[in-house]
Each structure stands twice: as structure tokens, then as C-alpha cells.
Write an enzyme that holds these catalytic residues in place. Sequence first.
Site, PDB file in Angstrom:
ATOM      1  N   LYS A  86      -4.574   8.831  -5.729  1.00  0.00           N
ATOM      2  CA  LYS A  86      -4.446   7.377  -5.847  1.00  0.00           C
ATOM      3  C   LYS A  86      -5.617   6.828  -6.656  1.00  0.00           C
ATOM      4  O   LYS A  86      -6.729   7.330  -6.540  1.00  0.00           O
ATOM      5  CB  LYS A  86      -4.502   6.730  -4.456  1.00  0.00           C
ATOM      6  CG  LYS A  86      -3.226   6.858  -3.644  1.00  0.00           C
ATOM      7  CD  LYS A  86      -3.360   6.126  -2.330  1.00  0.00           C
ATOM      8  CE  LYS A  86      -2.123   6.312  -1.474  1.00  0.00           C
ATOM      9  NZ  LYS A  86      -0.907   5.685  -2.002  1.00  0.00           N
ATOM     10  N   ARG A  95       7.290  11.012   3.459  1.00  0.00           N
ATOM     11  CA  ARG A  95       8.685  11.439   3.629  1.00  0.00           C
ATOM     12  C   ARG A  95       8.776  12.956   3.863  1.00  0.00           C
ATOM     13  O   ARG A  95       9.700  13.431   4.508  1.00  0.00           O
ATOM     14  CB  ARG A  95       9.515  10.980   2.418  1.00  0.00           C
ATOM     15  CG  ARG A  95       9.110  11.572   1.115  1.00  0.00           C
ATOM     16  CD  ARG A  95       9.657  10.809  -0.086  1.00  0.00           C
ATOM     17  NE  ARG A  95       8.940   9.566  -0.359  1.00  0.00           N
ATOM     18  CZ  ARG A  95       9.260   8.686  -1.309  1.00  0.00           C
ATOM     19  NH1 ARG A  95      10.299   8.922  -2.081  1.00  0.00           N
ATOM     20  NH2 ARG A  95       8.560   7.592  -1.493  1.00  0.00           N
TER      21      ARG A  95
HETATM   22  N1  BES Z   1       1.173   5.493   2.133  1.00  0.00           N
HETATM   23  C1  BES Z   1       1.804   5.174   0.926  1.00  0.00           C
HETATM   24  C2  BES Z   1       2.591   3.877   0.962  1.00  0.00           C
HETATM   25  C3  BES Z   1       1.798   2.605   1.135  1.00  0.00           C
HETATM   26  C4  BES Z   1       1.381   1.889   0.032  1.00  0.00           C
HETATM   27  C5  BES Z   1       1.547   2.106   2.383  1.00  0.00           C
HETATM   28  C6  BES Z   1       0.693   0.716   0.205  1.00  0.00           C
HETATM   29  C7  BES Z   1       0.853   0.934   2.549  1.00  0.00           C
HETATM   30  C8  BES Z   1       0.439   0.227   1.453  1.00  0.00           C
HETATM   31  C9  BES Z   1       2.769   6.288   0.521  1.00  0.00           C
HETATM   32  O1  BES Z   1       2.454   7.549   0.957  1.00  0.00           O
HETATM   33  C10 BES Z   1       2.759   6.320  -0.976  1.00  0.00           C
HETATM   34  O2  BES Z   1       1.745   6.537  -1.535  1.00  0.00           O
HETATM   35  N2  BES Z   1       3.910   6.059  -1.564  1.00  0.00           N
HETATM   36  C11 BES Z   1       4.015   6.005  -2.980  1.00  0.00           C
HETATM   37  C12 BES Z   1       5.334   6.619  -3.352  1.00  0.00           C
HETATM   38  C13 BES Z   1       5.507   6.876  -4.816  1.00  0.00           C
HETATM   39  C14 BES Z   1       4.592   7.967  -5.277  1.00  0.00           C
HETATM   40  C15 BES Z   1       6.947   7.241  -5.060  1.00  0.00           C
HETATM   41  C16 BES Z   1       3.970   4.549  -3.419  1.00  0.00           C
HETATM   42  O3  BES Z   1       4.510   3.711  -2.699  1.00  0.00           O
HETATM   43  O4  BES Z   1       3.381   4.266  -4.434  1.00  0.00           O
HETATM   44 ZN    ZN Z   2       1.099   8.584  -0.363  1.00  0.00          ZN
END
Ligand code: BES
Ligand code: ZN
Length: 470
Positions: A245, A319
Amino acid sequence: MKIKILEISKSKNCDLEIVLVNKSEDLGDKKELLDSLEFKIKDEASIFLPESKLIFSAFEEFSYDSIAIAIANAVKKASATKYRSAKVVLNKELENEFKALVEGAILGSYKFETYKSEKSKNELELFFIVEKKSAILSDILEESKIISEAVNCARDMVNTAPQDFTPKTFVKEAETLAKELELEIEVLGEKELVKQKMMSMHSVGRASIHESQLIHLKYKPKKAKTKIVLVGKGLTYDSGGLSLKPADFMITMKADKSGGVAVLNTIKTIAKLKLPVEVHAIIGAVENMVGGNAYKPDDILKAKNGKTIEVRNTDAEGRLVLADCLCYAQDEIKNIDYIFDFATLTGACVVGLGEYTTGIMGNCENLKQKALESCQKCGEYATKLDFNRYLKKCIKSEIADVCNISNTRYGGAITAGMFLDNFVYEENKEKWIHFDIAGPAFVEKAWGYNPYGASGTGVRFAVELIKSLS
Ligand code: BES
Ligand code: ZN
Ligand code: ZN
């Protein structure tokens, strides 16, 4: 905070009096005073008058939100004074909103001070003065106390720094609960995950120094007629893994354990309320990190149900953990009536719905509607997000059974929900709901009776939903 109900005849002297004011009621001699202060009767307005030791707090409607926010604001004002007790005189109309009053007071008085050198002193004692004590009010008080204290406990856990809350901490918390409430508990470490062929969950935690843990808590009262399974995403930290991230997006990812925390505090509440329903809580407690041993984009993982998953982004890890937890639940627990999962699954859900609203997904219109109504009843915000055949095609993989990300930028909350659907067995399709709590789980500003940080979302609506189905 201590809360008690007192009959007016036994009313005692309190340091402060809280007056909840609404446009529709006759304010008598207080009207002149409020007019002179130019106090507007609208939601979120409150004022403390030190000479008369009065706190006025306004609300526009006799609704959960309006009332809970009004009492929360009053309690916050009271807590900021040197005084330690306050009373609220209730009329019949306010008695009808007693749940919102108790919960608003307890949720509104929450402070997270674990890491502050100076902690706040004495807590406030709150007295609700009623004409006549009743069993109904006492029952609401007891139940709402248990529920809101569980929400505050969930907030503490989610707010706890990731170095102090690892997958093993989840296990410790679950074991303490199990002992206290006589729940059965099973815990699987990484060796057992491999043995159980849960390579999807196992791969996510591989690069962490903290071993992944699957926790299964069981509350089995004798008279139970309904069997409900709760599954929670418990990412104690989500760095994104090798699909790292960006710095600004990593902050707050200690809150990626909110689904697991919600599930833990829900089963606790159900057990404390002694509800006659069998509840299972399954938590996938994992840390998503980088390292030489990390799972990679391009890896193909096999989940417990035999389905293969093409990893194209290691940040879509929740997921992968839930996939195996869902399979585990369905393999271990027979004749499930309902299966609900709770997860901070997608940023897309936050983009689509805003920070305050949970996304409700699933295959059964009726059940989604019930879930929505439970949220509305207990003061949580939610909306239904419908699956469709075209979005389903977006998670197809050329080389595996399914891909862990979508091939389009749009509809990310729904495609994530549809990914999970691959791990819900045929007989349970209509019994399953996925709650994406990514928005409300952690908000970096106070809102209503919620503080900065973790809100403890999920506990109240899960309890409400379970009550409605048992
Ligand atoms: N934990 C995150 C989702 C999230 C984002 C929760 C912001 C709370 C606040 C999840 O694991 C994630 O990173 N999802 C990605 C998915 C993408 C790579 C398809 C996302 O939402 O960017
Ligand atoms: Zn994630
Ligand atoms: Zn995540």
C-alpha cells in the site's frame, strides 16, 4: 459509566441536571432562558450553564440517532466538568426511546486512553428519573448496557496498535471469553491450516513473524432452535503485502481486524444475554506483510473447497482469508441456518457508500432486507448492494477457477462479495450475507456518538439480526 433508574419519589440530589429539549414539548419557564441564550433547538446542539448546573441538549426527532446523539453530547459536556453525577428526568415519550438513551450515553462516553500518559479521572454516574420503575425499563437497561459495553470493548481492540494486537492476541482474547462464558473453543495454527488444505488463508500470513490463527468459538445453549455462524476478517495489519500500500493508505490498517473483533464481541453479547440460539464465531486472524517468504502476485492458491485462485494483487487478501474461513465453517458445522461474514473488505465500498455505511450483499433478497432492517433498528447505517451476472464475469481467471481481483476499476465492493460467493456451498447460498464494514469500522473524526477511530460497528446490528432470527 454507571447508569441507574430511579423513581421520582426516591429522586436524589445530583450535581448536574441534563434536560433533553425538543421543539414539540412545552418548555415552560426554561423557554425564556433558552431564548435569552439564543439556543437553537436542533440536532447536535447542547449547552452547559455552570451557575444553574444545567445541561441542555436538543434533539429534532424521537428517533434512535437524534436521541442517542443528544444524550451523548450531554454526557460529554458533563464529563468535562468537575461534577460526577447527573440526572435526566424522563417523560413517557422519552421512556419509549430508553434504548437509545442508554446506548447513546455509554457509547458517547467512550474514550481510548491506553496510550495516553494522563488518563481521565472519575467516571460519571447517570440517573434516569422515571415516574414509576418498570421491568421493561430495567430489562432495556441491562440489555443495552451489555450491548454498548461490548461495542466499547470492540473499539478498544480495534484501536489497539498493531504491535500490541497480533493474531495471538486474538487467541488470548477468545480464550479469556471462552473461560468466562463457558464457550467451546478451537484454535488452528499454521500447521493445522496446511493440514486442512487452507492454503488460501495460509499464504496471506506467510511473511509475517506472527503465526496465523483460525479461532472457532461456540455458544451452544440447550434450548437452541437456530444455528448461526459468524465469520470475521481479522487482519491485525494489512500492509498490502508485495502489492504494498502507498504510505498514506497504510495508516489505519490496524483496523483491518474489525470484522473479527465484531464477531468476537457479538458472540460475547449473545452469550451474556443468554439468547436461545446456537452461535459459532470463526475468526481468520492474520497479518499481511512483506518478506522473502511472502505470497506473490501470479501465485495460484488452492482453497479448502478445492477451488484455485489466481493472485493478481496481494492487497486483496481479506477475501483469501475469508474464502478458507467460510469453507472451514461449512465443513465443520452441519445444518447451518444462517452464515454471516463481517469484513473491512474493500476501499471501493467506502468510495461508493461513504464512511458511515455498511454494504450488505448476498443471494437472498429477503435475508438482505432483514439485515437492513436490523441495522436501521439499532442505529447503524447500511445499504444493499446487488450482485449481477456481468460483474461476476469480471473475476474470471484465464488460468485458475477465479481471480482475486476484478478486471475493471468499477464495482469493487460487489466483485469482492461475488468472489466470496465462490466459497459458499450450494446448500447455503440463500443463508449467507456478506457485510462490508470498511467504511464505518474506523473513521478519523468523531461522528454523532462515535469517537475518532474505531466505532465498534457490526456488534449492534449482528446482535439485532440474531435476535430477529432466533
Ligand atoms: N483492507 C483493505 C480494504 C480497506 C480499505 C478497508 C480502506 C478499510 C479502508 C483491503 O484488504 C484492500 O486493500 N482492498 C483493496 C482491494 C483491491 C486491491 C482490489 C482495495 O480496496 O483497494
Ligand atoms: Zn488489503
Ligand atoms: Zn485488508
